[in-house]
Write an enzyme that holds these catalytic residues in place. Structure first.
Site, PDB file in Angstrom:
ATOM      1  N   ASP A  81       0.987  -1.278  -0.083  1.00  0.00           N
ATOM      2  CA  ASP A  81       0.055  -0.110  -0.087  1.00  0.00           C
ATOM      3  C   ASP A  81       0.701   1.215   0.103  1.00  0.00           C
ATOM      4  OD1 ASP A  81      -2.262  -1.361  -0.044  1.00  0.00           O
ATOM      5  OD2 ASP A  81      -2.903  -1.117   2.165  1.00  0.00           O
ATOM      6  N   ASN A 108      -4.796   8.591   1.974  1.00  0.00           N
ATOM      7  CA  ASN A 108      -5.251   7.605   3.323  1.00  0.00           C
ATOM      8  C   ASN A 108      -5.614   8.544   4.434  1.00  0.00           C
ATOM      9  OD1 ASN A 108      -5.175   4.759   2.546  1.00  0.00           O
ATOM     10  ND2 ASN A 108      -3.292   4.482   3.535  1.00  0.00           N
ATOM     11  N   GLU A 109      -4.511   9.321   4.831  1.00  0.00           N
ATOM     12  CA  GLU A 109      -4.846  10.291   6.027  1.00  0.00           C
ATOM     13  C   GLU A 109      -3.866  11.282   5.852  1.00  0.00           C
ATOM     14  OE1 GLU A 109      -1.852   7.623   7.025  1.00  0.00           O
ATOM     15  OE2 GLU A 109      -3.917   6.644   7.339  1.00  0.00           O
ATOM     16  N   ARG A 112      -5.997  18.631  23.652  1.00  0.00           N
ATOM     17  CA  ARG A 112      -4.942  18.507  24.077  1.00  0.00           C
ATOM     18  C   ARG A 112      -4.426  17.045  23.795  1.00  0.00           C
ATOM     19  NH1 ARG A 112      -1.464  21.366  29.201  1.00  0.00           N
ATOM     20  NH2 ARG A 112       0.360  20.500  28.582  1.00  0.00           N
ATOM     21  N   ASP A 114      -1.922  13.892  21.790  1.00  0.00           N
ATOM     22  CA  ASP A 114      -0.457  13.762  20.712  1.00  0.00           C
ATOM     23  C   ASP A 114      -0.915  14.296  19.427  1.00  0.00           C
ATOM     24  OD1 ASP A 114       0.755  12.523  22.842  1.00  0.00           O
ATOM     25  OD2 ASP A 114       0.698  10.465  22.098  1.00  0.00           O
ATOM     26  N   THR A 148      -9.179   2.018   7.225  1.00  0.00           N
ATOM     27  CA  THR A 148      -8.586   0.675   7.821  1.00  0.00           C
ATOM     28  C   THR A 148      -7.144   0.526   8.023  1.00  0.00           C
ATOM     29  OG1 THR A 148      -7.955  -0.043   5.245  1.00  0.00           O
ATOM     30  CG2 THR A 148     -10.285  -0.614   5.766  1.00  0.00           C
ATOM     31  N   ALA A 149      -6.472   1.884   7.872  1.00  0.00           N
ATOM     32  CA  ALA A 149      -5.169   2.034   8.105  1.00  0.00           C
ATOM     33  C   ALA A 149      -4.878   2.513   9.539  1.00  0.00           C
ATOM     34  CB  ALA A 149      -4.377   3.027   6.989  1.00  0.00           C
ATOM     35  N   ASN A 201      -6.106   5.022  11.015  1.00  0.00           N
ATOM     36  CA  ASN A 201      -7.531   5.285  11.686  1.00  0.00           C
ATOM     37  C   ASN A 201      -8.010   4.068  12.542  1.00  0.00           C
ATOM     38  OD1 ASN A 201     -10.394   6.797  11.862  1.00  0.00           O
ATOM     39  ND2 ASN A 201     -10.799   4.737  10.989  1.00  0.00           N
ATOM     40  N   LYS A 202      -7.949   2.970  12.103  1.00  0.00           N
ATOM     41  CA  LYS A 202      -8.346   1.712  12.634  1.00  0.00           C
ATOM     42  C   LYS A 202      -7.638   1.532  13.961  1.00  0.00           C
ATOM     43  CE  LYS A 202      -9.308  -3.278  12.308  1.00  0.00           C
ATOM     44  NZ  LYS A 202      -8.651  -3.482  13.529  1.00  0.00           N
TER      45      LYS A 202
END
Length: 270
Positions: free
Chosen positions: A45, A124-125, A150, A152, A163-164, A166-167
């Site tokens: 990917d 993806n993100e 507030r 990370d 599915t990356a 985020n999951k």
């Protein structure tokens, strides 16, 4: 049709690339690195993300297809031993208009600084993280204050990217055809001063969210696999790209939920 190949660089991917070049030459299919009609990604990917960003300014004219040479890839429909079959199907299509494609939405990011506005796309993100100290930012939804964050960081994913990363943050998996973005928190801190929803949120196409980080905060921003360190960000607007989608060539059906089942449940239906 004109093609190009983006490969991961390992021995298997290189071998498959050379074999495809040979097959394409025999069939008279021209290679065009600058203006291809179809891009074959050979690797994982991450390789597809590289291909996407290489041609991010030409998404209207390019379709992608992938061969995964490692574990199951969500952007790759084909296995290494199926190269000849895929090639024969590709060679049977003579014009881009004949291609069967699926179109998936992508994330649009507008970064505002004192110097102006930058626009980026992510397959993806997109993530924003604090460096050395926690990220402090106001989050607005549709121009109204929603929460004071507030922690990370914050992850904004496309449906295809759900599915990356985020999951792993506890976000929902969303079918990639849905026009939406998902907002997921990365290790948020909740107390009487900083209070967040504590779960991911899915916004439809006609909604947007704005992130207003603390002034001159040193941050690490990522667009898929591309990273940049910034301290000049005034605000970041995140939404579904309105006029752009990524196209994947479909030479056979491969339902999304089958990919999910095989990747995360491990059950293959014979």
């Amino acid at each position: 049709m004109k093609y190009n190949v983006i490969e991961r660089g390992d021995d298997i991917s290189k071998e498959l690339t050379e074999r495809f070049h040979t097959l394409a030459a025999k069939q008279g299919m021209p290679r065009d690195e600058d203006h291809p009609d179809i891009v074959l990604s050979i690797g994982g990917d991450g390789t597809m993300l590289q291909a996407f960003h290489k041609y991010v300014d030409k998404l209207d004219h390019i379709a992608f297809v992938g061969i995964h040479t490692g574990h199951l890839g969500f952007f790759a429909d084909w296995k290494p031993d199926e190269l000849d079959h895929l090639a024969s199907l590709m060679f049977s299509v003579t014009t881009p208009e004949e291609l069967q494609v699926v179109r998936y939405p992508v994330v649009e990011i507008e970064i505002t600084t004192d110097k102006g506005v930058e626009t980026h796309l992510a397959l993806n993100e997109f993530t924003i993280r604090g460096i050395e100290v926690s990220l402090v930012a106001r989050l607005h939804v549709n121009d109204e204050m929603f929460e004071m964050f507030r922690g990370d960081g914050i992850c904004i994913s496309s449906p295809a990217g759900s599915t990356a990363y985020n999951k792993s943050l506890g976000g929902a998996m969303v079918h990639p055809s849905l026009e939406a973005i998902q907002i997921a928190e990365i290790a948020s801190i909740n107390n009487r001063v900083y209070r967040t929803l504590g779960s991911s949120m899915i916004l439809p196409k006609h909604h947007h969210c704005d992130i207003y980080p603390k002034a001159q905060q040193n941050m690490l921003l990522s667009l898929d696999h591309k990273y940049m360190q910034r301290a000049d960000v005034v605000s970041i607007r995140c939404r579904v790209a309105s006029n752009v989608k990524v196209k994947f060539a479909r030479f056979r059906p491969f339902p999304f939920w089958n990919r999910v089942r095989e990747a995360f449940v491990g059950l293959e239906v014979k």
